[in-house]
Design a protein around this motif. Structure first.
Motif, short mmCIF file in Angstrom:
data_model
loop_
_atom_site.label_atom_id
_atom_site.label_comp_id
_atom_site.label_asym_id
_atom_site.label_seq_id
_atom_site.Cartn_x
_atom_site.Cartn_y
_atom_site.Cartn_z
N GLN A 53 13.18 -16.18 -16.84
CA GLN A 53 12.12 -17.22 -17.51
C GLN A 53 12.69 -18.59 -17.30
OE1 GLN A 53 9.26 -16.31 -18.37
NE2 GLN A 53 9.94 -14.17 -17.70
N PHE A 56 11.13 -21.14 -14.87
CA PHE A 56 9.45 -21.56 -15.58
C PHE A 56 9.78 -22.80 -16.52
CE2 PHE A 56 9.00 -17.17 -14.13
CZ PHE A 56 8.34 -17.37 -13.07
N GLN A 59 10.88 -26.05 -14.80
CA GLN A 59 9.56 -26.61 -14.05
C GLN A 59 8.63 -27.47 -15.00
OE1 GLN A 59 7.21 -23.82 -11.80
NE2 GLN A 59 5.71 -25.28 -11.21
N CYS A 400 -1.66 -23.21 -5.42
CA CYS A 400 -0.33 -22.76 -5.63
C CYS A 400 0.47 -23.67 -6.66
CB CYS A 400 0.54 -22.85 -4.15
SG CYS A 400 2.29 -22.56 -4.47
N GLN A 402 3.79 -22.95 -7.22
CA GLN A 402 5.22 -22.85 -6.65
C GLN A 402 5.86 -22.01 -7.93
OE1 GLN A 402 7.47 -26.46 -4.97
NE2 GLN A 402 8.78 -26.34 -6.66
N ALA A 403 5.31 -20.74 -7.89
CA ALA A 403 6.03 -19.81 -8.81
C ALA A 403 7.18 -19.03 -8.00
CB ALA A 403 4.85 -18.66 -9.08
N ARG A 405 6.94 -16.60 -5.84
CA ARG A 405 6.95 -15.21 -5.85
C ARG A 405 6.06 -14.49 -4.73
NH1 ARG A 405 10.13 -15.80 -8.82
NH2 ARG A 405 10.44 -15.27 -11.01
N CYS A 411 1.89 -12.91 -6.74
CA CYS A 411 1.57 -14.36 -6.77
C CYS A 411 0.52 -14.47 -7.80
CB CYS A 411 0.96 -14.75 -5.24
SG CYS A 411 0.30 -16.35 -5.39
N PRO A 412 0.71 -15.34 -8.83
CA PRO A 412 -0.14 -15.43 -9.77
C PRO A 412 -1.40 -16.13 -9.47
CG PRO A 412 1.50 -16.99 -10.19
CD PRO A 412 1.79 -16.33 -8.85
N THR A 413 -1.56 -16.87 -8.31
CA THR A 413 -2.79 -17.75 -8.15
C THR A 413 -3.70 -16.87 -6.77
OG1 THR A 413 -1.63 -18.97 -6.42
CG2 THR A 413 -1.89 -19.94 -8.65
#
Length: 491
Positions: A53, A56, A59, A400, A402-403, A405, A411-413
């Motif tokens: 974590q 995140f 960020q 995006c 910028q995760a 992943r 990808c969360p998006t």
């Protein structure tokens, strides 16, 4: 009665929690992989949780606006605002440190060009005089190669529709031409990677028949030798992302890692490269370019020497120079971190070689490598680039965050995943407008910089219009850092 039931439920929950705790303790002290867990059962798990974590939290809470890599928050927020049509204005001054070596400073004119005196950016024709169907390229800023597979179907579809709206081109990436690329009827560049996906026969070899067929659909071809993220290694698409649809388009097995060779098996030297360029141009009637990362002077000089020896008809119609900081997909960290020159050094070397050889007019130059802002794009034009490609800039325009992943299919998006639930977050009819806004506003702000430099349009940029910070308090004009070379005169 209710109190008895509540007491019973609470007892059961408490018993289950204790049982789970005992299970974790036994599991942790008996496993042999993690020393922390053997010595500190259960509580040691917090270490791995916070490690996952941490990026995140950094960020969103701890990193400054200009601290993050590969793109800081200030840059991402500018792209988000631009893509949403909210403008790129800020208040109270810039957070960009102009004392930082490498910072870009444009030379403003005492008397900038008025809006009514500005000129429309003229389109450039790629392949004029050397192919049957030259490509009229209208936009300075264009969408770099992102394969269907590396990114999702809805993402490609939104890029296609947005490119058509903005008048820029969309590069297919090395994964082949998909229906999603054609959804918007935009200008398309078909990239030919080392595995020949989308343009190969059953044996995996280059197919002349498919080259002819694709010549009726796409505007140009691009032979990809290497890319900035992983020069010397082919494309990598994890098997979890190789769906049945993707496998069919690429001509490979589904759910098996898609690993491209680290170079074209039929291109082992410069002459074979030029032969392939001429062959594809002849088969398709379309312009043919090459994409490569630059490691030094040798390759680009060898290409120029071979063209002068063999004739201009063997020259690629454009060269896309990718900096070592480029890359939007999966790549080995050691290559991403340490292989290939950054665009700040690679682009001047490539352009200078073309000028020295008298080939700059024949061969157009495309610059790529973190070109997500108008300042970086205008810098590239000053050096001698004709166009700018960006992949991650357009990924940000799609949403995006910028995760990082991209390679996990999580990808969360919804941009780099083939998980239908996650793709649901990417609404094509909304996102394609943001793609178009970003492309159009990038071009507009490049023009704004040009006018501030006293130029009528952005294609008038030259090296003397930009300075590069060397040390705190000192900068140098680009034409002093990289003087224009003299044309070589053959004996």
């Amino acid at each position: 009665m209710l109190s008895i039931i509540s007491y019973g439920v609470g007892t059961i929950i408490g018993f289950l929690l204790i049982a789970l705790l005992v299970f974790w303790i036994i599991q942790d002290i008996t496993q042999k992989k993690h020393a922390v867990l053997r010595n500190y059962p259960v509580i040691g798990r917090l270490r791995y949780f916070f490690e996952r974590q941490g990026e995140f939290f950094r960020q969103y809470f701890f990193s400054g606006d200009r601290d993050e890599m590969p793109f800081n928050r200030a840059t991402r927020n500018w792209v988000y605002r631009t893509a949403k049509g909210l403008g790129g204005n800020i208040g109270f001054g810039s957070t960009n440190d102009l004392r930082e070596p490498g910072s870009i400073i444009f030379v403003n004119a005492a008397f900038p060009v008025l809006a009514e005196d500005s000129l429309t950016i003229p389109p450039l024709v790629i392949g004029e005089g050397y192919c049957n169907k030259p490509f009229v390229a209208r936009s300075i800023v264009n969408i770099s190669g992102m394969s269907f597979g590396a990114i999702s179907g809805p993402a490609v579809q939104a890029l296609s529709k947005g490119a058509a709206e903005a008048g820029c081109w969309l590069n297919t990436g090395e994964g082949g031409l998909s229906p999603y690329h054609q959804a918007g009827n935009c200008d398309l560049i078909m990239q030919i990677g080392t595995a020949k996906y989308g343009i190969r026969d059953r044996d995996g070899k280059f197919s002349r028949e498919k080259a002819r067929e694709l010549g009726e659909i796409v505007n140009a071809f691009e032979i990809k030798l290497s890319q900035g993220a992983k020069p010397g290694k082919g494309g990598v698409l994890p098997g979890i992302k190789v769906t049945t649809e993707i496998a069919k388009i690429r001509g490979i097995d589904a759910f098996v890692d898609s690993l491209s060779p680290n170079r074209h098996r039929d291109i082992a030297n410069v002459d074979e490269l030029l032969d392939q360029v001429a062959l594809i141009r002849e088969l398709s009637g379309r312009p043919v370019g090459i994409k490569t990362a630059i490691g030094g002077w040798q390759f680009i000089n060898d290409v120029c020497d071979a063209i002068l020896r063999r004739g201009l008809e063997f020259a690629p119609d454009y060269i896309s120079v990718d900096g070592g900081e480029g890359g939007s997909g999966a790549a080995p960290q050691v290559l991403a971190d340490h292989m290939s020159l950054p665009i700040a050094e690679a682009l001047p070397r490539a352009v200078d070689a073309l000028i020295e050889s008298g080939l700059k007019e024949r061969i157009k130059v495309v610059a790529a490598g973190k070109m997500v802002t108008p300042a970086k794009a205008a810098w590239a034009l000053c050096i001698g680039a004709d166009f700018v490609n960006t992949a991650r800039g357009f990924m940000f325009s799609l949403g995006c965050i910028q995760a990082m992943r991209c390679h996990t299919n999580m990808c969360p998006t919804g941009i780099t995943t083939h998980n239908k639930r996650l793709q649901r977050g990417l609404v094509v009819q909304e996102k394609y407008l943001r793609v178009a806004n970003y492309a159009q506003n990038m071009n507009n702000e490049i023009e704004m910089i040009a006018h501030s430099c006293g130029l009528h349009h952005a294609r008038e940029f030259r090296r003397e219009h930009v300075r590069i910070v060397q040390t705190a308090g000192q900068s140098i004009a680009m034409n002093m850092l990289y003087p224009y070379p003299e044309l070589k005169v053959s004996s």
